[in-house]
Design a protein around this motif. Structure first.
Motif, mmCIF file in Angstrom:
data_model
loop_
_atom_site.group_PDB
_atom_site.id
_atom_site.type_symbol
_atom_site.label_atom_id
_atom_site.label_comp_id
_atom_site.label_asym_id
_atom_site.label_seq_id
_atom_site.Cartn_x
_atom_site.Cartn_y
_atom_site.Cartn_z
ATOM 1 N N GLU A 104 7.010 -38.817 -14.419
ATOM 2 C CA GLU A 104 7.174 -38.352 -15.798
ATOM 3 C C GLU A 104 7.750 -39.433 -16.721
ATOM 4 O O GLU A 104 7.660 -39.314 -17.937
ATOM 5 C CB GLU A 104 8.058 -37.109 -15.827
ATOM 6 C CG GLU A 104 7.422 -35.914 -15.135
ATOM 7 C CD GLU A 104 8.008 -34.595 -15.602
ATOM 8 O OE1 GLU A 104 8.778 -34.582 -16.569
ATOM 9 O OE2 GLU A 104 7.676 -33.566 -14.971
ATOM 10 N N HIS A 105 8.331 -40.478 -16.147
ATOM 11 C CA HIS A 105 8.869 -41.557 -16.963
ATOM 12 C C HIS A 105 8.029 -42.825 -16.868
ATOM 13 O O HIS A 105 8.462 -43.907 -17.270
ATOM 14 C CB HIS A 105 10.323 -41.840 -16.583
ATOM 15 C CG HIS A 105 11.260 -40.740 -16.984
ATOM 16 N ND1 HIS A 105 11.488 -39.625 -16.209
ATOM 17 C CD2 HIS A 105 11.997 -40.567 -18.110
ATOM 18 C CE1 HIS A 105 12.337 -38.821 -16.824
ATOM 19 N NE2 HIS A 105 12.661 -39.360 -17.975
ATOM 20 N N GLY A 106 6.836 -42.676 -16.344
ATOM 21 C CA GLY A 106 5.858 -43.773 -16.386
ATOM 22 C C GLY A 106 6.198 -44.977 -15.538
ATOM 23 O O GLY A 106 5.842 -46.108 -15.906
ATOM 24 N N TYR A 107 6.869 -44.775 -14.405
ATOM 25 C CA TYR A 107 7.147 -45.907 -13.525
ATOM 26 C C TYR A 107 5.839 -46.532 -13.064
ATOM 27 O O TYR A 107 4.874 -45.839 -12.758
ATOM 28 C CB TYR A 107 7.915 -45.437 -12.292
ATOM 29 C CG TYR A 107 9.398 -45.249 -12.482
ATOM 30 C CD1 TYR A 107 9.968 -45.044 -13.738
ATOM 31 C CD2 TYR A 107 10.252 -45.259 -11.383
ATOM 32 C CE1 TYR A 107 11.326 -44.852 -13.891
ATOM 33 C CE2 TYR A 107 11.617 -45.074 -11.521
ATOM 34 C CZ TYR A 107 12.157 -44.861 -12.775
ATOM 35 O OH TYR A 107 13.503 -44.676 -12.910
ATOM 36 N N GLU A 108 5.808 -47.859 -13.008
ATOM 37 C CA GLU A 108 4.642 -48.569 -12.502
ATOM 38 C C GLU A 108 4.522 -48.346 -10.994
ATOM 39 O O GLU A 108 5.513 -48.236 -10.288
ATOM 40 C CB GLU A 108 4.754 -50.064 -12.800
ATOM 41 C CG GLU A 108 4.709 -50.401 -14.287
ATOM 42 C CD GLU A 108 4.802 -51.900 -14.534
ATOM 43 O OE1 GLU A 108 4.758 -52.673 -13.540
ATOM 44 O OE2 GLU A 108 4.933 -52.294 -15.702
ATOM 45 N N LYS A 109 3.278 -48.259 -10.517
ATOM 46 C CA LYS A 109 3.009 -48.059 -9.099
ATOM 47 C C LYS A 109 2.415 -49.328 -8.498
ATOM 48 O O LYS A 109 1.642 -50.017 -9.161
ATOM 49 C CB LYS A 109 2.034 -46.887 -8.910
ATOM 50 C CG LYS A 109 2.519 -45.574 -9.493
ATOM 51 C CD LYS A 109 3.769 -45.047 -8.813
ATOM 52 C CE LYS A 109 4.168 -43.678 -9.347
ATOM 53 N NZ LYS A 109 5.422 -43.173 -8.718
ATOM 54 N N PRO A 110 2.759 -49.682 -7.272
ATOM 55 C CA PRO A 110 3.616 -48.937 -6.347
ATOM 56 C C PRO A 110 5.103 -49.160 -6.561
ATOM 57 O O PRO A 110 5.921 -48.426 -6.021
ATOM 58 C CB PRO A 110 3.189 -49.491 -4.984
ATOM 59 C CG PRO A 110 2.791 -50.901 -5.279
ATOM 60 C CD PRO A 110 2.131 -50.852 -6.630
ATOM 61 N N ASN A 111 5.470 -50.196 -7.328
ATOM 62 C CA ASN A 111 6.879 -50.485 -7.578
ATOM 63 C C ASN A 111 7.085 -50.821 -9.042
ATOM 64 O O ASN A 111 6.262 -51.509 -9.650
ATOM 65 C CB ASN A 111 7.360 -51.671 -6.722
ATOM 66 C CG ASN A 111 7.379 -51.361 -5.245
ATOM 67 O OD1 ASN A 111 8.217 -50.615 -4.767
ATOM 68 N ND2 ASN A 111 6.431 -51.954 -4.516
#
Length: 255
Positions: free
Chosen positions: A39-46
């Motif tokens: 929900e806070h738009g963290y980049e994937k995978p890190n």
């Protein structure tokens, strides 16, 4: 202090002082961080910004509690190691875990804008805390080795999982099914053969996690020369082998 007839209720409080001469570890874990990161738009995978924010919050905890000699963090967790001889809060388990956890959480929120200046928190993050005791130096080393091994296992999986989705065009279910039953070598082969990713060249913070260690370093003086000062040093190194511990012999020595 004046007493009242209600003082007897204090007798219901449990004495939860930790055993003497044991390493005290307070581990802080994010609650529902899969949802929070999405929900806070963290980049994937890190997300490097998110991990750096975790490191900043952990540094705040070490700045406050001088008896924490080392901290180790990865993903949404951080472990804080109190020296064997600490008398912080009279070694009361609940006091230690709640103070560390609340300070970590408040620091996470306090420094949020420095790492995510364009994203406003949609709701408060939640971390839980627990206190665990380890009687021997080998026990505390094995605990930290366990957490770093967990970091490697999870990061290798997540790196491969998201490569299959973001670069391979698979759905999350398809990626999960493809990775079922695979070993580390299989995941490394998928990354290299399909996406030209050499896992061993990924950033060390992602593969090894972050170590915060209290160490004396030479500090320059205004009028010239240097003097040793205790500082919190951030590293991304192997803590399973002996090299780190041979370099930091002060960590396992009583002060």
């Amino acid at each position: 202090m004046a007493k009242s007839k209600f003082e007897y209720v204090r007798l219901f409080e449990v004495d939860d002082r930790c055993l003497p001469n044991t390493w005290i570890v307070v581990r802080v874990d994010g609650k529902g961080f899969h949802k929070f990161s999405t929900e806070h738009g963290y980049e994937k995978p890190n997300d490097i910004k998110a991990l750096s924010l975790m490191n900043r919050a952990a540094t705040s905890v070490m700045e406050e509690f001088k008896d924490i000699c080392l901290a180790y963090g990865q993903s949404d967790e951080y472990s804080f190691v109190f020296r064997k001889e600490t008398q912080a809060y009279s070694r009361r388990s609940a006091k230690l875990s709640t103070n560390v956890c609340s300070l970590f959480t408040s620091a996470f929120v306090y420094y949020w804008n420095e790492y995510f200046p364009t994203i406003k928190p949609r709701y408060p993050p939640v971390f839980d805390g627990r206190t665990v005791l380890y009687p021997s130096n080998q026990n505390i080393r094995d605990y930290l080795s366990w957490r770093q091994a967990d970091c490697h296992i999870n990061n290798l999986y997540n790196t491969t999982f998201w490569a299959l989705i973001l670069k391979g065009g698979l759905t999350p279910t398809e990626a999960e099914n493809k990775l079922k039953g695979t070993l580390s070598g299989d995941k490394n082969e998928i990354l290299f053969s399909q996406f030209a990713i050499n896992y061993n060249t990924e950033p060390e913070m992602l593969r090894k996690g972050t170590v915060l260690v209290r160490r004396k370093v030479a500090v320059a003086l205004p009028n010239g020369g240097t003097r040793e000062k205790s500082q919190i040093v951030q590293e991304h190194v192997d803590i399973i082998g002996d090299e780190f511990w041979n370099t930091n012999t002060h960590l396992l020595t009583l002060t």
